[in-house]
Structure formats: C-alpha cells, structure tokens
Design an enzyme around this catalytic site. Structure first.
Site, PDB file in Angstrom:
ATOM      1  N   LYS A  66       0.864  -1.183   0.000  1.00  0.00           N
ATOM      2  CA  LYS A  66       0.000   0.000   0.000  1.00  0.00           C
ATOM      3  C   LYS A  66       0.887   1.215   0.000  1.00  0.00           C
ATOM      4  O   LYS A  66       2.047   1.151   0.445  1.00  0.00           O
ATOM      5  CB  LYS A  66      -0.875   0.031   1.249  1.00  0.00           C
ATOM      6  CG  LYS A  66      -2.119   0.877   1.092  1.00  0.00           C
ATOM      7  CD  LYS A  66      -3.177   0.094   0.330  1.00  0.00           C
ATOM      8  CE  LYS A  66      -4.494   0.779   0.234  1.00  0.00           C
ATOM      9  NZ  LYS A  66      -5.536  -0.177  -0.191  1.00  0.00           N
TER      10      LYS A  66
HETATM   11  N1  GLU Z   1      -7.288  -0.102  -3.736  1.00  0.00           N
HETATM   12  C1  GLU Z   1      -7.939  -1.361  -3.990  1.00  0.00           C
HETATM   13  C2  GLU Z   1      -7.958  -2.203  -2.729  1.00  0.00           C
HETATM   14  O1  GLU Z   1      -7.806  -1.699  -1.649  1.00  0.00           O
HETATM   15  C3  GLU Z   1      -7.334  -2.085  -5.187  1.00  0.00           C
HETATM   16  C4  GLU Z   1      -5.903  -2.465  -5.031  1.00  0.00           C
HETATM   17  C5  GLU Z   1      -5.283  -3.038  -6.298  1.00  0.00           C
HETATM   18  O2  GLU Z   1      -6.002  -3.274  -7.255  1.00  0.00           O
HETATM   19  O3  GLU Z   1      -4.073  -3.235  -6.313  1.00  0.00           O
HETATM   20  O4  GLU Z   1      -8.187  -3.381  -2.771  1.00  0.00           O
END
Ligand code: GLU
Length: 376
Positions: A66
């Site tokens: 993240k």
């Molecule tokens: N932001 C989205 C999540 O929290 C997608 C993350 C992604 O596709 O890498 O799952």
C-alpha cells in the site's frame, strides 16, 4: 519519503509519502495509492497487510502493498496533483515494475493519477510499461470493467451470503454508507438485483426512504449538488442514524473505523458486507458476532477491485484484450470461490468469517514461504 512539490503560488511544499511492501512471497507487491490528509505510516502498514490477506484469500498471484501521500487533494490544483504524483512515483521508482510492485487507485486517486504513474515509470525506464500500474484509463491499457469491479464483487458476496443464510434477495432492504467510487455503482447494482436501497449516507448527510430510494434520481442529485444531503425524495437522517434504519443488509463503503462498539450495538441489519477497507473496529467485531450479525470482511468482500486489477495486468502482459464478458464472468467466479472457501472454513472452525479469511490467507502465504525455503 519526502515529496517536494512546487505549488502554483511558486512556493515549495514538502509532503510525506510512503510505499509499504508487506509480503512478496506469492507474487509482485500489489495495492493502491491513496491521497489523504490523515494518512500515516501505521495506516499504510495495516492496509499493506490487508492486501497480502486479500490477494492470498482469493488466490491471486500477488503479494501485499500500500502507499500514499499525506495531502488534501481537494485543496490542490490539477497541476499540483500531477507534480505531486510524478515526484512521489519517482521517489518509489526503484520498487516499481510489472514484476516487482504494481500500484492501483485507492481513496482520492483515479485513472488520471494512474496514467501519470504509468507515464513516469515508462519515461524513467525508457519503455511503455502498461503492466506497471492497474486501474488505468482505457487509452493506455486499462479495462472497461475495472471502475465498477469492487461494487460488482460486493454484489457477488451479497448474493452468496443471502443464499447461504436462506434469505431472499428480492425486496430485501439495504443501507449504504458512501456514494463514491464504490457506493454509487453498488447502489445501482443492488437495485438491479431486486433489493431496495432504503438509506444512503455520505460525508455531508444521509437520506432515507423506507419504500426504496430512486437510485438514478439520487445519482442526478449528487451530480448536481455534490452530496446526497437535501435529496427531496426521502427524509434526512442525522449522522449515525443510518445504521439503525431497518434493513437486511448494511454496507460501509466509505473510510475506515465507521463501525465502532456503539454502532455495533445499534446496527439493525442482519448482514454487513465491508466494501471499505477496515470499516469495523476490533472492539465492534465480537459484539456483532454475539448479536448474530454476519460480517463479510473487507479482505474478501472488496477483493473485486484487486481481482480486476489482476485481469488488467494479465491482459497488458498478454498484449491482447479479452472478449467482452470474460472479465465479468471470471470476477464473479473468483469471488464466489473465495467466499465459499472462507464460509466453509468458518463453519468448520466455528469462527467468524473474518478469522476464517485470515486462516485461509495466512496458510497460503505460509505454504509459499515454506516451499521456497531460506535463501541462500
Ligand atoms: N485499492 C484497492 C484495494 O484496496 C485495489 C488495489 C489493487 O487493485 O491493487 O483493494
């Protein structure tokens, strides 16, 4: 890292950003990038861990990551946002690449921001690396399905949960917190599935109509005014009253920490499906469990987003677009399989779906660590 940005007034402002890799045993690091004024390292680390669990529980070939920058994008111009995005991308560049770490949109970031990331990575490496980022615009290798995919995955989980509990979907009532990237398409999809969306809240207010809100009218009102507040075809609710509205389903689709112990005691719905990341506080979980409220945890429920990121990444690497409908069918199948596995494990162990999801996911990660062994 520090992210210095020249603002429109000529001053340089230094923002703070992070990219956290939680685990990369099962595949490239995967997870969104968010821009938010309250972001800190603890939150990014927790969200990176949640991505490891999410990709493992759905058996996607990724690890967990993240990232984000502490900033308020609502108070920045487009130019400032672009310079911030490009400098942040540059700072984390050594981590990135289709086989190393693949960012995606998250809170307050979108396809436009992903295009800047993809362009910055591609310019720096001297090749067009479309598979280095997901959730991109169609013009640079994005897919039509990505935008609504988190909402679509939520609906698969709602159907599966109601099916497992023997509750009819037709006519069942839903309340939704959030009417943004996930909440808005979700309201439409639940309505098309035959449910009544009886209450919707956003940061500015909440509306309630026991007969079911006209979702299309509500979307028009939000497009015109910026909020669900003041929608004439329903009564206004005070903040917090949303959870007490009689309903079969409650969906927190906004930010983290929406459901605390107090909300858990008052919540009227039989089923909670977590569309946001981390909407339920640890103190609330046992209360919901004791009250017999079934909670489909974020790491399963909102996995539709990263699943369609996987499909986008796979198509970028294949250099071919899948036929229409293929991604939607695969998304539904992936979510149903993940849900069924977690449901069965919860029954077998006599634990909540959240605990079962962590068991399934961490077993998978542990097995990958075990068979890979210790280097050198
Ligand atoms: N932001 C989205 C999540 O929290 C997608 C993350 C992604 O596709 O890498 O799952």
């Amino acid at each position: 890292m520090s992210v210095p940005v020249r603002m429109d007034d000529g001053q340089v402002r230094v923002f703070t950003g992070w990219r956290v890799h939680h685990d990369i045993t099962r595949g490239p690091a995967k997870g969104g990038i968010r821009f938010h004024p309250d972001l800190d390292l603890d939150e990014v680390m927790a969200l990176a861990f949640a991505m490891t669990v999410k990709t493992a529980v759905l058996d996607l070939p990724f690890g967990g990551a993240k990232g984000g920058v502490r900033c308020d994008p609502t108070r920045m111009s487009l130019g400032e946002l672009e310079r911030l995005t490009r400098r942040f991308t540059w700072e984390i560049l050594p981590l990135l690449g289709p086989d190393q770490d693949v960012p995606a949109p998250d809170v307050n970031t979108d396809g436009r921001v992903m295009a800047w990331l993809m362009d910055t990575i591609s310019m720096a490496r001297g090749e067009r690396l479309s598979g280095s980022v997901t959730g991109k615009p169609l013009a640079v290798g994005g897919t039509a399905e990505h935008a609504g995919s988190t909402a679509a995955g939520i609906v698969t989980c709602v159907r599966a949960t109601f099916g497992a509990l023997g509750l009819p979907l037709a006519g069942a009532r839903a309340v939704i917190q959030g009417f943004g990237k996930v909440g808005a398409p979700l309201a439409f999809l639940l309505h098309s599935a035959g449910m009544r969306v009886v209450a919707v809240a956003d940061v500015a207010g909440a509306v309630h109509n026991p007969g079911g809100l006209d979702v299309a009218e509500l979307a028009r009102h939000v497009a015109a005014t910026g909020s669900v507040a003041g929608f004439p075809e329903g009564e206004a609710l005070r903040s917090g009253e949303l959870w007490e509205v009689p309903a079969e389903l409650a969906v927190p689709a906004a930010l983290a920490r929406a459901v605390d112990a107090e909300v858990a005691r008052r919540l009227a719905a039989r089923v909670v499906v977590e569309a946001a990341n981390g909407p339920t506080l640890a103190e609330a979980d046992p209360i919901l469990h004791e009250r017999g409220v079934v909670v489909v945890p974020d790491v399963v429920a909102n996995g539709g987003g990263v699943t369609s990121s996987w499909f986008e990444w796979a198509q970028n690497r294949q250099g071919i677009a899948w036929e229409p409908g293929v991604a939607a069918d695969r998304l539904d199948a992936t979510m149903r399989r993940g849900f069924a596995e977690v449901w069965a494990r919860a029954e077998h162990l006599g634990v909540s779906l959240r605990r079962a999801a962590h068991v399934v996911a961490l077993e998978r990660v542990a097995e990958a660590i075990r068979v890979r062994g210790l280097f050198p």
